[in-house]
Design a protein around this motif. Structure first.
Motif, PDB file in Angstrom:
ATOM      1  N   MET A 223     -38.439 -32.188  12.191  1.00 14.42           N
ATOM      2  CA  MET A 223     -39.341 -31.128  11.618  1.00 14.42           C
ATOM      3  C   MET A 223     -40.148 -30.893  12.697  1.00 14.42           C
ATOM      4  O   MET A 223     -40.526 -29.661  13.085  1.00 14.42           O
ATOM      5  CB  MET A 223     -39.754 -31.232  10.487  1.00 14.42           C
ATOM      6  N   LEU A 224     -40.675 -31.775  13.236  1.00 13.42           N
ATOM      7  CA  LEU A 224     -41.784 -31.588  14.319  1.00 13.42           C
ATOM      8  C   LEU A 224     -41.410 -30.902  15.538  1.00 13.42           C
ATOM      9  O   LEU A 224     -42.034 -30.091  16.165  1.00 13.42           O
ATOM     10  CB  LEU A 224     -42.254 -32.910  14.773  1.00 13.42           C
ATOM     11  N   PRO A 225     -40.140 -30.950  16.252  1.00 18.17           N
ATOM     12  CA  PRO A 225     -39.604 -30.260  17.354  1.00 18.17           C
ATOM     13  C   PRO A 225     -39.873 -28.592  17.080  1.00 18.17           C
ATOM     14  O   PRO A 225     -40.051 -27.839  17.593  1.00 18.17           O
ATOM     15  CB  PRO A 225     -38.556 -30.652  17.648  1.00 18.17           C
ATOM     16  N   GLN A 226     -39.503 -28.422  15.743  1.00 22.83           N
ATOM     17  CA  GLN A 226     -39.111 -27.025  15.223  1.00 22.83           C
ATOM     18  C   GLN A 226     -40.546 -26.297  15.176  1.00 22.83           C
ATOM     19  O   GLN A 226     -40.711 -25.057  15.370  1.00 22.83           O
ATOM     20  CB  GLN A 226     -38.693 -27.000  13.838  1.00 22.83           C
ATOM     21  N   GLU A 227     -41.582 -27.191  15.069  1.00 20.61           N
ATOM     22  CA  GLU A 227     -42.863 -26.607  14.857  1.00 20.61           C
ATOM     23  C   GLU A 227     -43.815 -26.502  15.920  1.00 20.61           C
ATOM     24  O   GLU A 227     -44.990 -26.369  16.035  1.00 20.61           O
ATOM     25  CB  GLU A 227     -43.508 -26.874  13.695  1.00 20.61           C
ATOM     26  N   SER A 228     -43.231 -27.359  16.993  1.00 14.84           N
ATOM     27  CA  SER A 228     -44.288 -27.668  18.143  1.00 14.84           C
ATOM     28  C   SER A 228     -44.185 -26.878  19.271  1.00 14.84           C
ATOM     29  O   SER A 228     -45.037 -26.858  20.041  1.00 14.84           O
ATOM     30  CB  SER A 228     -44.004 -29.281  18.519  1.00 14.84           C
ATOM     31  N   PHE A 229     -43.234 -26.027  19.295  1.00 15.55           N
ATOM     32  CA  PHE A 229     -43.156 -25.068  20.428  1.00 15.55           C
ATOM     33  C   PHE A 229     -43.042 -23.635  19.911  1.00 15.55           C
ATOM     34  O   PHE A 229     -42.394 -23.073  18.880  1.00 15.55           O
ATOM     35  CB  PHE A 229     -41.836 -25.413  21.158  1.00 15.55           C
ATOM     36  N   PRO A 230     -43.499 -22.763  21.132  1.00 11.74           N
ATOM     37  CA  PRO A 230     -43.246 -21.315  20.878  1.00 11.74           C
ATOM     38  C   PRO A 230     -41.940 -20.800  20.520  1.00 11.74           C
ATOM     39  O   PRO A 230     -40.817 -21.518  21.015  1.00 11.74           O
ATOM     40  CB  PRO A 230     -44.083 -20.728  21.991  1.00 11.74           C
ATOM     41  N   VAL A 231     -41.626 -19.860  19.827  1.00 16.41           N
ATOM     42  CA  VAL A 231     -40.141 -19.487  19.279  1.00 16.41           C
ATOM     43  C   VAL A 231     -39.594 -19.047  20.635  1.00 16.41           C
ATOM     44  O   VAL A 231     -38.345 -18.951  20.662  1.00 16.41           O
ATOM     45  CB  VAL A 231     -40.540 -18.080  18.539  1.00 16.41           C
ATOM     46  N   GLU A 232     -40.043 -18.680  21.876  1.00 18.92           N
ATOM     47  CA  GLU A 232     -39.479 -18.329  22.840  1.00 18.92           C
ATOM     48  C   GLU A 232     -38.664 -19.348  23.529  1.00 18.92           C
ATOM     49  O   GLU A 232     -37.426 -19.323  24.179  1.00 18.92           O
ATOM     50  CB  GLU A 232     -40.343 -17.490  23.898  1.00 18.92           C
ATOM     51  N   VAL A 233     -38.996 -20.548  23.509  1.00 24.00           N
ATOM     52  CA  VAL A 233     -38.372 -21.681  24.050  1.00 24.00           C
ATOM     53  C   VAL A 233     -38.013 -22.799  23.014  1.00 24.00           C
ATOM     54  O   VAL A 233     -37.756 -23.951  23.448  1.00 24.00           O
ATOM     55  CB  VAL A 233     -39.035 -22.148  25.260  1.00 24.00           C
ATOM     56  N   ARG A 234     -38.380 -22.477  21.633  1.00 25.97           N
ATOM     57  CA  ARG A 234     -38.092 -23.331  20.714  1.00 25.97           C
ATOM     58  C   ARG A 234     -36.750 -24.164  20.643  1.00 25.97           C
ATOM     59  O   ARG A 234     -36.539 -25.255  20.646  1.00 25.97           O
ATOM     60  CB  ARG A 234     -38.405 -22.824  19.318  1.00 25.97           C
ATOM     61  N   ALA A 235     -35.607 -23.307  20.749  1.00 24.89           N
ATOM     62  CA  ALA A 235     -34.425 -23.904  20.731  1.00 24.89           C
ATOM     63  C   ALA A 235     -34.116 -24.795  21.886  1.00 24.89           C
ATOM     64  O   ALA A 235     -33.437 -25.924  21.758  1.00 24.89           O
ATOM     65  CB  ALA A 235     -33.373 -22.803  20.663  1.00 24.89           C
ATOM     66  N   SER A 236     -34.357 -24.359  22.905  1.00 22.26           N
ATOM     67  CA  SER A 236     -34.156 -25.246  24.296  1.00 22.26           C
ATOM     68  C   SER A 236     -35.111 -26.425  24.060  1.00 22.26           C
ATOM     69  O   SER A 236     -34.349 -27.805  24.404  1.00 22.26           O
ATOM     70  CB  SER A 236     -34.577 -24.350  25.541  1.00 22.26           C
ATOM     71  N   LEU A 237     -36.070 -26.421  23.736  1.00 20.17           N
ATOM     72  CA  LEU A 237     -37.083 -27.533  23.837  1.00 20.17           C
ATOM     73  C   LEU A 237     -36.518 -28.508  22.538  1.00 20.17           C
ATOM     74  O   LEU A 237     -36.482 -29.733  22.744  1.00 20.17           O
ATOM     75  CB  LEU A 237     -38.556 -27.550  23.829  1.00 20.17           C
ATOM     76  N   ASN A 238     -36.337 -27.933  21.480  1.00 22.30           N
ATOM     77  CA  ASN A 238     -35.791 -28.716  20.348  1.00 22.30           C
ATOM     78  C   ASN A 238     -34.240 -29.354  20.911  1.00 22.30           C
ATOM     79  O   ASN A 238     -34.297 -30.490  20.352  1.00 22.30           O
ATOM     80  CB  ASN A 238     -35.588 -27.702  19.097  1.00 22.30           C
ATOM     81  N   GLY A 239     -33.414 -28.826  21.645  1.00 26.21           N
ATOM     82  CA  GLY A 239     -32.425 -29.421  21.968  1.00 26.21           C
ATOM     83  C   GLY A 239     -32.680 -30.651  22.902  1.00 26.21           C
ATOM     84  O   GLY A 239     -32.238 -31.429  22.904  1.00 26.21           O
TER      85      GLY A 239
END
Length: 311
Positions: A223-239
């Motif tokens: 959960m924490l990666p999903q809410e830690s980054f802005p939506v524009e790069v969320r998928a990339s940084l979550n990856g």
């Protein structure tokens, strides 16, 4: 994941009941049928997951959020955009990435080694002479019972993960602390209890360990990666965070058995306790408390004031 961990020994029990323990251990055809059946069943969850991935493109709200970000001049998640956000003088997202990736890697290193080799550990405890006959059923039953401890742990996590009084960061800290203590107790006591043939006490300690492993961090690391980054790069940084978790899983799974053979299970549990301790420190230092607000704007939804979101 919890259901899969429970179903593995349960299906083994079903195979032993249907084919018979004696046949499975003595007759090649029964052994072939048993392991091929279990292998085939193991492929089904992946097939269903692949179907959902191919057919599900995300919810309408997620799509609208992404389109709003693009329309407002946000980045598109390309590598250059990700590097731009992580670079520069602003260290906020670099710090968050270290926290998300480091915590996920440490948890998976703690979890996957003992989860994968649990049947081998139980077999070594209850079938010291490696006789197989009469012990396969007990081995599967004990493994199923230990894995079932994950159910109340997950239910408690569901209750606490949305509790703003505790917060997901603090829940992960608490979880890593409990995992560290559980592994440390096993590291200290395993050799002595095994020497006294205190199998019941060891099984109880493993049950407590599996409760701790499936409580808190087993959910918050996703959960924490999903809410830690802005939506524009969320998928990339979550990856990136997820990839770090898989590296931790590879390390834990590949190093567990060799370390146990060379140094013993007690020392191996001690190493796992160290990983849990590192995860605790990483969470404390690098994971932000997402309950806090910055300049009156909710951190989880930076485009939406907190008062409006409550309405």
């Amino acid at each position: 994941q919890i259901v899969g961990n429970i179903m593995a020994p349960v299906l083994m029990l079903a195979v032993l009941v249907l084919l018979g323990t004696d046949r499975v251990t003595e007759e090649p055809w029964a052994t072939e049928v048993g392991w091929r059946f279990l292998l085939g069943i193991g492929a089904l969850p992946g097939m269903f997951a692949l179907k959902e991935i191919l057919l599900n493109s995300g919810t309408e709200s997620e799509s609208n959020e992404y389109l709003d970000a693009r329309a407002s001049g946000g980045s598109s998640g390309k590598l250059k955009d990700v590097l731009d956000i992580l670079g520069g003088d602003n260290t906020q997202y670099r710090t968050r990435l270290i926290g998300a990736a480091g915590g996920w890697a440490c948890f998976d290193a703690c979890f996957f080694g003992v989860a994968i080799f649990l049947p081998h550990i139980v077999h070594d405890l209850i079938d010291k002479n490696d006789e197989a006959r009469g012990y396969l059923m007990l081995n599967a039953l004990v493994s199923a019972i230990i894995n079932c401890i994950a159910i109340p742990a997950a239910l408690l996590s569901f209750r606490l993960v949305g509790d703003d009084g505790l917060g997901r960061k603090n829940l992960q800290v608490l979880s890593f602390g409990l995992i560290c203590i559980a592994y440390a107790v096993l590291a200290i006591c395993f050799g002595s209890l095994r020497g006294f043939d205190a199998t019941t006490a060891i099984v109880a300690l493993f049950s407590a360990l599996f409760f701790c492993l499936n409580f808190g961090a087993g959910m918050t690391t996703y959960m924490l990666p999903q809410e830690s980054f802005p939506v524009e790069v969320r998928a990339s940084l979550n990856g990136v965070a997820a990839a770090a978790g898989k590296i931790g899983a590879i390390v834990g799974a590949s190093a567990f058995a060799p370390t146990a053979r060379v140094y013993g299970l007690g020392a191996t549990f001690g190493v796992c306790a160290v990983f849990a301790g590192v995860g605790l420190v990483v969470t404390l230092l690098f994971v932000p408390d997402m309950r806090k607000e910055e300049d009156g704007v909710n951190v989880l939804h930076p485009r939406e004031p907190e008062a409006h979101r409550r309405l």
